[in-house]
Write an enzyme that holds these catalytic residues in place. Structure first.
Site, PDB file in Angstrom:
ATOM      1  N   GLY A 178      -0.728   6.765   0.288  1.00  0.00           N
ATOM      2  CA  GLY A 178      -0.879   7.507   0.887  1.00  0.00           C
ATOM      3  C   GLY A 178      -0.250   9.236   0.449  1.00  0.00           C
ATOM      4  NE  ARG A 208       1.621  13.068  10.172  1.00  0.00           N
ATOM      5  CZ  ARG A 208       2.318  11.436  10.392  1.00  0.00           C
ATOM      6  NH1 ARG A 208       2.935  11.722  11.700  1.00  0.00           N
ATOM      7  NH2 ARG A 208       1.636  10.197  10.334  1.00  0.00           N
ATOM      8  CG  LEU A 268      -1.955  -1.565   1.800  1.00  0.00           C
ATOM      9  CD1 LEU A 268      -2.843  -0.941   2.760  1.00  0.00           C
ATOM     10  CD2 LEU A 268      -3.137  -1.430   0.309  1.00  0.00           C
ATOM     11  NE  ARG A 328      57.573  29.185 -17.938  1.00  0.00           N
ATOM     12  CZ  ARG A 328      57.914  28.119 -17.988  1.00  0.00           C
ATOM     13  NH1 ARG A 328      56.967  27.489 -17.449  1.00  0.00           N
ATOM     14  NH2 ARG A 328      59.222  27.649 -18.004  1.00  0.00           N
ATOM     15  CG  ASN A 331       3.897   8.384   9.201  1.00  0.00           C
ATOM     16  OD1 ASN A 331       3.451   7.960   7.888  1.00  0.00           O
ATOM     17  ND2 ASN A 331       4.178   7.211  10.098  1.00  0.00           N
TER      18      ASN A 331
HETATM   19  C1  UD1 Z   1      -3.059   1.829   9.735  1.00  0.00           C
HETATM   20  C2  UD1 Z   1      -3.733   0.820  10.550  1.00  0.00           C
HETATM   21  C3  UD1 Z   1      -3.585   0.384  12.288  1.00  0.00           C
HETATM   22  C4  UD1 Z   1      -2.099   0.398  12.363  1.00  0.00           C
HETATM   23  C5  UD1 Z   1      -1.137   0.988  11.648  1.00  0.00           C
HETATM   24  C6  UD1 Z   1       0.582   1.316  11.878  1.00  0.00           C
HETATM   25  C7  UD1 Z   1      -6.377   0.728   9.833  1.00  0.00           C
HETATM   26  C8  UD1 Z   1      -7.414   0.991   9.424  1.00  0.00           C
HETATM   27  N1  UD1 Z   1      -4.570   0.880  10.516  1.00  0.00           N
HETATM   28  O1  UD1 Z   1      -3.315   2.835  10.814  1.00  0.00           O
HETATM   29  O2  UD1 Z   1      -4.331  -0.261  12.467  1.00  0.00           O
HETATM   30  O3  UD1 Z   1      -1.958   0.791  14.079  1.00  0.00           O
HETATM   31  O4  UD1 Z   1      -1.601   1.419  10.414  1.00  0.00           O
HETATM   32  O5  UD1 Z   1       0.673   2.050  11.313  1.00  0.00           O
HETATM   33  O6  UD1 Z   1      -5.489  -0.200   8.547  1.00  0.00           O
HETATM   34  N2  UD1 Z   1      -2.730   3.609   2.233  1.00  0.00           N
HETATM   35  C9  UD1 Z   1      -3.516   3.777   0.663  1.00  0.00           C
HETATM   36  N3  UD1 Z   1      -4.587   4.079   0.657  1.00  0.00           N
HETATM   37  C10 UD1 Z   1      -5.181   4.771   1.790  1.00  0.00           C
HETATM   38  C11 UD1 Z   1      -4.842   4.730   3.129  1.00  0.00           C
HETATM   39  C12 UD1 Z   1      -4.150   4.100   3.289  1.00  0.00           C
HETATM   40  O7  UD1 Z   1      -2.592   3.704   0.158  1.00  0.00           O
HETATM   41  O8  UD1 Z   1      -6.566   4.996   1.486  1.00  0.00           O
HETATM   42  C13 UD1 Z   1      -1.579   3.670   3.070  1.00  0.00           C
HETATM   43  C14 UD1 Z   1      -0.804   4.316   3.251  1.00  0.00           C
HETATM   44  O9  UD1 Z   1      -0.064   5.271   1.776  1.00  0.00           O
HETATM   45  C15 UD1 Z   1       0.042   3.805   4.233  1.00  0.00           C
HETATM   46  C16 UD1 Z   1      -0.993   2.384   4.490  1.00  0.00           C
HETATM   47  O10 UD1 Z   1      -1.669   2.722   3.696  1.00  0.00           O
HETATM   48  O11 UD1 Z   1       0.938   3.186   3.656  1.00  0.00           O
HETATM   49  C17 UD1 Z   1      -1.743   3.044   5.772  1.00  0.00           C
HETATM   50  O12 UD1 Z   1      -2.246   4.301   6.445  1.00  0.00           O
HETATM   51  P1  UD1 Z   1      -2.772   5.697   7.235  1.00  0.00           P
HETATM   52  O13 UD1 Z   1      -3.631   6.399   6.639  1.00  0.00           O
HETATM   53  O14 UD1 Z   1      -1.138   5.191   7.329  1.00  0.00           O
HETATM   54  O15 UD1 Z   1      -3.591   4.137   8.258  1.00  0.00           O
HETATM   55  P2  UD1 Z   1      -2.959   4.192  10.242  1.00  0.00           P
HETATM   56  O16 UD1 Z   1      -4.285   5.266  10.413  1.00  0.00           O
HETATM   57  O17 UD1 Z   1      -1.598   4.671  10.458  1.00  0.00           O
HETATM   58 MG    MG Z   2       0.153   5.600   9.502  1.00  0.00          MG
END
Ligand code: UD1
Ligand code: MG
Length: 455
Positions: free
Chosen positions: A14, A18, A11, A425, A229
């Site tokens: 994001g 930040r 994944l 030179r 992050n």
């Molecule tokens: C997530 C977990 C949480 C965990 C934490 C660890 C969920 C609901 N929660 O929370 O339990 O403790 O990670 O760091 O999964 N991403 C996408 N598309 C989206 C949303 C996220 O690609 O729509 C990717 C982001 O780029 C990232 C990862 O998923 O690499 C995690 O997303 P993030 O929003 O940071 O999740 P957290 O709220 O930190």
């Molecule tokens: Mg996160």
């Protein structure tokens, strides 16, 4: 390990808000390569049968960086469950085990993932295996809620957790190993009725448990789970990787006099009995052979240095520099796209660009290859055993023959034959007593002018 197949979904959609950057978060470099490339290199050790990276819109740079792996675009960012759903078509027909990892957790090791797969493939064959960890501050992490049997019952996001659940120290790292034949049917049932209004991947645990399927926790160490992050976290990841690279260099037989001040690249190759002084920086693409000494305060990128050469202190070797066996490159010397052949010496205050310096040639202090006319770069060829006097300008394209000598202070714009002397030179003029006469005359003039001002 069993013959089950391994698929991986990374994944990386994001935004990395930040980071406050025009660059997608996963493209920020650690030890000279994007963090996503670190992760992919670790994942490659598992030899996955399928791997897909979920990216956001307008992330062409990420797509290029992960090639040849497949990418899918998650158009709207509706949560981690939604992101995994975006990979559904790319995972069609795959019923092995699926690892879900985050692109911004670059230090995750293959060994830890292999441990998770092993648990997933052993009795009671849990539908979901979650990598848990115990951070100093559980803060915003999802909490792992354990069942009476020591299994995992649910993951509760911090924002949705009760006070009692908040107190749990065991957290979700985000990494999961999931039965691929159940992943998408579980995800189909995930809703977004929660504090963030997102589709949480983490909800598949409670759904699997409701179906009577077991889930398990594997615990991992903090260092490999560091999530990047912010720039501060990027610096922490860089420090961890640098420490690993320095250890690897020293284990491989290189002396780092002050390891903490040496910056290595993910691909830096150091031979045996190499000595690296303090404050040396390696960019990408550097290969150093055995018994080379790099003295303090050098910067190297895209170069090879052959056995027994001596570089620095204060040298800059730029891409395309090839330093031969036993050659010496001294202080305030810059070499770019040039070979300095065996035993040649370029010891002081010199720029060698787009050139060949023949074996055993000696380049005097302050020599400059004038390689650029504002439009084109041109080549300078210095023959074997040539001697270039100090403060010489070699105006490229130009060739100095084998064994030729160039007189100090020359501007050489024409080829010089083998074994010739060339010097450009002006002739040495001398006037006996001129300096003394000059001083006496000027002093008298000064006295006369101050006397006339007073009167
Ligand atoms: C997530 C977990 C949480 C965990 C934490 C660890 C969920 C609901 N929660 O929370 O339990 O403790 O990670 O760091 O999964 N991403 C996408 N598309 C989206 C949303 C996220 O690609 O729509 C990717 C982001 O780029 C990232 C990862 O998923 O690499 C995690 O997303 P993030 O929003 O940071 O999740 P957290 O709220 O930190
Ligand atoms: Mg996160």
């Amino acid at each position: 390990m069993s013959q089950r197949k391994t698929g991986i979904i990374v994944l990386a959609a994001g935004l990395g808000t930040r980071m406050k950057s025009a660059l997608p978060k996963v493209m920020h470099p650690i030890a000279g390569r994007p963090m996503i490339a670190h992760l992919l290199a670790n994942l490659a050790e598992l030899a996955p049968d399928r791997l897909v990276v979920v990216i956001g819109e307008e992330m062409d740079s990420v797509q290029r960086a992960v090639t040849p792996h497949a990418t899918v675009v998650q158009k709207e960012r509706l949560g981690t469950g939604h992101a995994v759903m975006a990979a559904r078509d790319a995972m069609a027909g795959f019923d092995g085990d699926v690892l879900v990892v985050y692109g911004d957790t670059p230090l995750l090791s293959a060994a830890t993932l292999a441990r998770m797969l092993e648990v997933r493939r052993s009795a009671p064959f849990p539908a979901v295996v979650v990598l848990g960890f115990r951070p100093d501050d559980p803060g915003a992490y999802g909490r792992l809620i354990e069942g009476d049997d020591g299994g995992l019952d649910a993951i509760v996001e911090a924002k949705d957790a009760t006070t009692e659940q908040q107190a749990v120290g065991l957290c979700n790292s985000g990494v999961m190993a999931i039965d691929g034949s159940r992943l998408f049917s579980l995800l189909d049932r995930v809703g977004n009725d929660n504090a963030k209004g997102e589709y949480y991947l983490t909800d598949i645990v409670a759904l699997a448990r409701a179906d009577g399927l077991p889930c398990r926790i594997v615990e991992g160490g903090d260092a490999e789970l560091i999530g990047v992050n912010s720039r501060a976290e990027l610096a922490v990841a860089e420090r961890i990787v640098q420490e690993q690279l320095r250890d690897r260099a020293m284990t491989g037989g290189a002396t780092l006099i002050d390891p903490a001040s040496v910056f290595l690249c993910h691909d830096t190759q150091l031979g045996r009995d190499v000595v690296i002084g303090p404050s040396v920086v390696f960019g990408p693409g550097v290969t150093i052979a055995d018994r080379v000494e790099i003295r303090a305060f050098c910067h190297l990128e895209g170069v090879s240095v052959a056995t027994g050469a001596l570089v620095g202190p204060f040298a800059r070797l730029r891409p395309g520099a090839a330093i031969g066996e036993g050659a010496h490159i001294g202080n305030f010397v810059e070499i770019k796209n040039a070979s300095v052949e065996n035993g040649a010496k370029v010891n002081h205050l010199t720029y060698i660009g787009d050139a060949r310096v023949g074996a055993w040639a000696n380049i005097g202090a302050g020599t400059i290859t004038c390689n650029y006319d504002g439009y084109f770069k041109s080549h300078t060829d210095i023959g074997v055993g040539a001697f270039i006097g100090s403060n010489t300008s070699l105006v490229a394209p130009v060739k100095v023959g084998d064994g030729a000598i160039i007189g100090a202070g020359s501007v050489v714009a024409r080829d010089v034959p083998d074994n010739a002397l060339a010097l450009t030179r002006g002739p040495h003029a001398e006037k006996n007593g001129w300096a003394r006469d000059f001083r006496e005359r000027r002093a008298a003039e000064k006295t006369a002018s101050s006397t006339s001002r007073k009167s």
